[in-house]
Design a protein around this motif. Structure first.
Motif, PDB file in Angstrom:
ATOM      1  N   ALA A   1     -26.175  -4.311  -1.841  1.00  0.00           N
ATOM      2  CA  ALA A   1     -25.082  -4.924  -0.783  1.00  0.00           C
ATOM      3  C   ALA A   1     -25.235  -4.338   0.699  1.00  0.00           C
ATOM      4  N   ASN A   2     -25.040  -5.140   1.621  1.00  0.00           N
ATOM      5  CA  ASN A   2     -24.817  -4.551   2.929  1.00  0.00           C
ATOM      6  C   ASN A   2     -23.686  -5.541   3.595  1.00  0.00           C
ATOM      7  N   TYR A   3     -22.590  -4.833   4.335  1.00  0.00           N
ATOM      8  CA  TYR A   3     -21.504  -5.219   4.861  1.00  0.00           C
ATOM      9  C   TYR A   3     -21.088  -4.521   5.818  1.00  0.00           C
ATOM     10  N   PHE A   4     -20.199  -5.060   6.806  1.00  0.00           N
ATOM     11  CA  PHE A   4     -19.293  -4.369   7.819  1.00  0.00           C
ATOM     12  C   PHE A   4     -17.841  -4.340   7.417  1.00  0.00           C
ATOM     13  N   VAL A   5     -17.167  -3.402   7.569  1.00  0.00           N
ATOM     14  CA  VAL A   5     -15.736  -3.040   7.174  1.00  0.00           C
ATOM     15  C   VAL A   5     -15.124  -2.771   8.468  1.00  0.00           C
ATOM     16  N   GLU A   6     -13.930  -3.280   8.533  1.00  0.00           N
ATOM     17  CA  GLU A   6     -13.099  -2.971   9.836  1.00  0.00           C
ATOM     18  C   GLU A   6     -11.715  -2.752   9.357  1.00  0.00           C
ATOM     19  N   ARG A   7     -11.190  -1.562   9.683  1.00  0.00           N
ATOM     20  CA  ARG A   7      -9.487  -1.236   9.812  1.00  0.00           C
ATOM     21  C   ARG A   7      -9.005  -0.795  10.730  1.00  0.00           C
ATOM     22  N   VAL A   8      -7.810  -1.164  11.293  1.00  0.00           N
ATOM     23  CA  VAL A   8      -7.151  -0.676  12.257  1.00  0.00           C
ATOM     24  C   VAL A   8      -5.564  -0.331  11.848  1.00  0.00           C
ATOM     25  N   ARG A   9      -5.192   0.994  12.109  1.00  0.00           N
ATOM     26  CA  ARG A   9      -3.774   1.315  11.790  1.00  0.00           C
ATOM     27  C   ARG A   9      -3.134   1.759  13.134  1.00  0.00           C
ATOM     28  N   LEU A  10      -1.654   1.048  13.381  1.00  0.00           N
ATOM     29  CA  LEU A  10      -0.975   1.359  14.556  1.00  0.00           C
ATOM     30  C   LEU A  10       0.101   1.863  14.127  1.00  0.00           C
ATOM     31  N   GLY A  11       0.599   2.966  14.860  1.00  0.00           N
ATOM     32  CA  GLY A  11       1.888   3.717  14.423  1.00  0.00           C
ATOM     33  C   GLY A  11       2.712   3.494  15.756  1.00  0.00           C
ATOM     34  N   TYR A  12       4.109   3.345  15.387  1.00  0.00           N
ATOM     35  CA  TYR A  12       5.104   3.460  16.538  1.00  0.00           C
ATOM     36  C   TYR A  12       6.049   4.288  16.265  1.00  0.00           C
ATOM     37  N   THR A  13       6.852   5.230  16.892  1.00  0.00           N
ATOM     38  CA  THR A  13       7.754   5.983  16.651  1.00  0.00           C
ATOM     39  C   THR A  13       8.840   5.584  17.659  1.00  0.00           C
ATOM     40  N   ALA A  14      10.006   5.279  17.579  1.00  0.00           N
ATOM     41  CA  ALA A  14      11.047   5.298  18.297  1.00  0.00           C
ATOM     42  C   ALA A  14      11.814   6.420  18.270  1.00  0.00           C
ATOM     43  N   LYS A  15      11.758   7.489  19.253  1.00  0.00           N
ATOM     44  CA  LYS A  15      12.527   8.800  19.135  1.00  0.00           C
ATOM     45  C   LYS A  15      13.789   8.861  19.967  1.00  0.00           C
ATOM     46  N   ALA A  16      14.977   8.696  19.558  1.00  0.00           N
ATOM     47  CA  ALA A  16      16.197   8.752  20.162  1.00  0.00           C
ATOM     48  C   ALA A  16      16.499  10.110  20.831  1.00  0.00           C
ATOM     49  N   ASP A  17      16.023  11.126  19.843  1.00  0.00           N
ATOM     50  CA  ASP A  17      16.550  12.618  20.553  1.00  0.00           C
ATOM     51  C   ASP A  17      15.582  13.400  19.393  1.00  0.00           C
ATOM     52  N   ASP A  18      15.979  14.816  19.317  1.00  0.00           N
ATOM     53  CA  ASP A  18      15.274  15.676  18.750  1.00  0.00           C
ATOM     54  C   ASP A  18      15.640  15.491  17.081  1.00  0.00           C
ATOM     55  N   HIS A  19      16.693  14.759  16.792  1.00  0.00           N
ATOM     56  CA  HIS A  19      17.202  14.589  15.390  1.00  0.00           C
ATOM     57  C   HIS A  19      17.121  13.253  14.738  1.00  0.00           C
ATOM     58  N   VAL A  20      16.926  12.031  15.474  1.00  0.00           N
ATOM     59  CA  VAL A  20      16.665  11.028  15.264  1.00  0.00           C
ATOM     60  C   VAL A  20      15.665   9.886  15.559  1.00  0.00           C
ATOM     61  N   LYS A  21      14.659   9.637  14.729  1.00  0.00           N
ATOM     62  CA  LYS A  21      13.719   8.660  14.849  1.00  0.00           C
ATOM     63  C   LYS A  21      13.387   7.775  14.087  1.00  0.00           C
ATOM     64  N   LEU A  22      12.821   6.589  14.352  1.00  0.00           N
ATOM     65  CA  LEU A  22      12.340   5.654  13.640  1.00  0.00           C
ATOM     66  C   LEU A  22      10.830   5.398  13.552  1.00  0.00           C
ATOM     67  N   VAL A  23      10.187   5.560  12.302  1.00  0.00           N
ATOM     68  CA  VAL A  23       8.785   5.838  12.098  1.00  0.00           C
ATOM     69  C   VAL A  23       8.168   4.387  11.643  1.00  0.00           C
ATOM     70  N   THR A  24       7.183   3.961  12.027  1.00  0.00           N
ATOM     71  CA  THR A  24       6.619   2.888  11.557  1.00  0.00           C
ATOM     72  C   THR A  24       5.240   2.876  11.756  1.00  0.00           C
ATOM     73  N   LYS A  25       4.580   2.114  10.583  1.00  0.00           N
ATOM     74  CA  LYS A  25       3.019   2.130  10.818  1.00  0.00           C
ATOM     75  C   LYS A  25       2.551   0.699  10.244  1.00  0.00           C
ATOM     76  N   PHE A  26       1.548   0.118  10.665  1.00  0.00           N
ATOM     77  CA  PHE A  26       1.232  -1.202  10.159  1.00  0.00           C
ATOM     78  C   PHE A  26      -0.570  -0.991  10.136  1.00  0.00           C
ATOM     79  N   GLU A  27      -1.160  -1.986   9.355  1.00  0.00           N
ATOM     80  CA  GLU A  27      -2.414  -1.736   8.986  1.00  0.00           C
ATOM     81  C   GLU A  27      -3.002  -3.437   9.151  1.00  0.00           C
ATOM     82  N   PHE A  28      -4.242  -3.247   9.708  1.00  0.00           N
ATOM     83  CA  PHE A  28      -4.896  -4.656   9.983  1.00  0.00           C
ATOM     84  C   PHE A  28      -6.264  -4.470   9.319  1.00  0.00           C
TER      85      PHE A  28
END
Length: 435
Positions: free
Chosen positions: A58-85
């Motif tokens: 077999a011969n084929y092409f594969v593609e992947r993208v991962r995007l991460g976004y972190t909303a950091k309120a301060d040194d103690h609080v953050k929301l961490v997200t990551k998405f995959e395509f």
């Protein structure tokens, strides 16, 4: 106060409140990260995962993208997200045409002409509360065991509490793998697949760290066809330096019930070593995982095994390839290995030729530990020896964030497989951009 002055006062107050709210919003720190990876693959095995006589290449092409976004309120609080395509392979599908009526999107689809397929996947969605007394993570997070991922290494929803001391750390968590109410006849929270975890480590000296882990997994969700599974995994690990040699390893034992009248009796141990040699780094790893009536349990979910891989082996076919995406096959896909376990030894060498050019070479040897209760169809030979893999890779840093590379592997099959089976091979040409 004159009417005009009252108006000016109102405007001033409104302006101050607007500025204050804007300042609060601007205080939020937005952090972005991600990676784009694509590769061209040529293989007579990786696309199908089947050992056969005269398999097609077999011969084929594969593609992947991962995007991460972190909303950091301060040194103690953050929301961490990551998405995959993912595009499982270029040309596979477009316009949501995975079902007869075109109503469902294909996971990893959209790689064909026109694209326009919904294939976004959520990876991480969790709140990270990092205070001096306690770090708390709540939500869908990445988590792996203390034994190099042989029990579980996956994204999972739960709560993880941890604290670091000057020479020690401890963590405790609860995770829900599955909760069944598919027929709407069950009450949520009654037929579940859950895990409780406890990990700890202690730095004895600058050259020695000792650790331990305990994982209790109970599954009565019937999602995986294993009602009333109750498995305890208990083990110790260590990492240290002896002169120029860095050593790491673990020992693990399991007990409980895999199913009705089937005891969990799996065990495993590992020893790894690294040391400088000839301007590069030499590596070695040995892994033993029990099989047969002592088959080792690895975490499973709706998508199958969620752990059990041993990426430290640096194999491409004999073990799971670190570059594999949705097309992910290996002779030893997880250390349970169809209930037969694993005996594996690997040697490797890493070398930096220049600041931009690096390479590595590896060789691996593997056997089953013991015939499983049910013999896999692929086991048609008379030996326990699975095969020997030789692989090599090279990478060139085009810039600080862009790397081009090539990775090739070849396995000389052992007599575990039938006579006439062709030796599998794989070649990848890789482009990666990370930020």
């Amino acid at each position: 106060m004159k009417k005009s002055n009252k108006k000016l006062l109102v405007v001033a107050i409104a302006t101050a409140l607007t500025a204050a709210s804007a300042g609060s919003a601007l205080a939020l720190e937005n952090q972005f990260s991600g990676a784009f990876t694509t590769f061209f693959d040529v293989s007579n095995y990786n696309n199908t995962g089947v050992i056969a006589n005269s398999p097609k290449t077999a011969n084929y092409f594969v593609e992947r993208v991962r995007l991460g976004y972190t909303a950091k309120a301060d040194d103690h609080v953050k929301l961490v997200t990551k998405f995959e395509f993912d595009y499982n392979n270029w040309g596979n599908s477009s316009y949501n045409t995975s079902s007869a009526d075109g109503s469902l999107a294909t996971r990893g689809g959209g790689g064909a002409l026109g694209a326009d397929t919904t294939n976004i996947e959520t990876k991480h969605l969790y709140l990270d509360l990092n205070y001096p007394a306690l770090n708390t993570k709540i939500g869908m997070m990445p988590y792996n065991d203390a034994f190099k991922g042989i029990v579980f290494d996956a994204d999972m929803a739960g709560v993880l509490l941890s604290h670091d001391y000057s020479n020690a750390s401890i963590a405790a968590g609860f995770f829900r793998f599955a909760d069944s109410n598919n027929t709407f006849t069950e009450t949520l929270g009654r037929k579940t697949h859950d895990m409780f975890s406890l990990d700890g480590s202690y730095k004895v000296s600058k050259d020695l760290t000792l650790g331990a882990g305990y994982y209790f997994i109970k599954d009565n969700s019937e999602t995986n066809g294993t009602p009333d599974l109750t498995v305890h995994t208990l083990g110790v690990n260590a990492a240290g330096n002896v002169g120029p040699v860095a050593l790491s390893g673990f020992a693990v034992k399991q007990f409980g019930d895999l199913a009705a009248n089937v005891d969990a009796k799996g065990y495993a141990f590992n020893l790894g070593a690294k040391m400088p040699a000839g301007g590069g780094t030499a590596r070695a790893n040995f892994l033993y995982v029990s099989g047969g009536k002592d088959a080792f349990y690895v975490a499973t979910g709706n998508g199958g095994t969620e752990g059990g891989q041993f990426y430290d082996s640096e194999m491409t076919i004999l073990g799971r390839d670190k570059w594999a995406t949705t097309i992910d096959n290996a002779i030893i896909y997880d250390v349970n290995n169809n209930g037969e376990g694993v005996i594996m030894g690997t040697l490797g060498y890493d070398y930096n030729f220049t600041d931009k050019l690096s390479g590595a070479a590896n060789v691996g040897f593997a056997s089953i530990a013991k015939d499983g209760v049910v013999r896999p169809a692929r086991n048609s030979g008379e030996s326990n020896y699975l095969g020997t893999e030789i692989n090599a890779e090279a990478y060139y840093k085009l810039s600080a964030n862009v790397t081009l590379g090539a990775r090739a592997g070849y396995v000389i099959l052992g007599d575990y497989f039938a006579n006439g089976s062709d030796n599998p091979y794989d070649l990848k040409l890789i482009a990666n951009y990370s930020f």
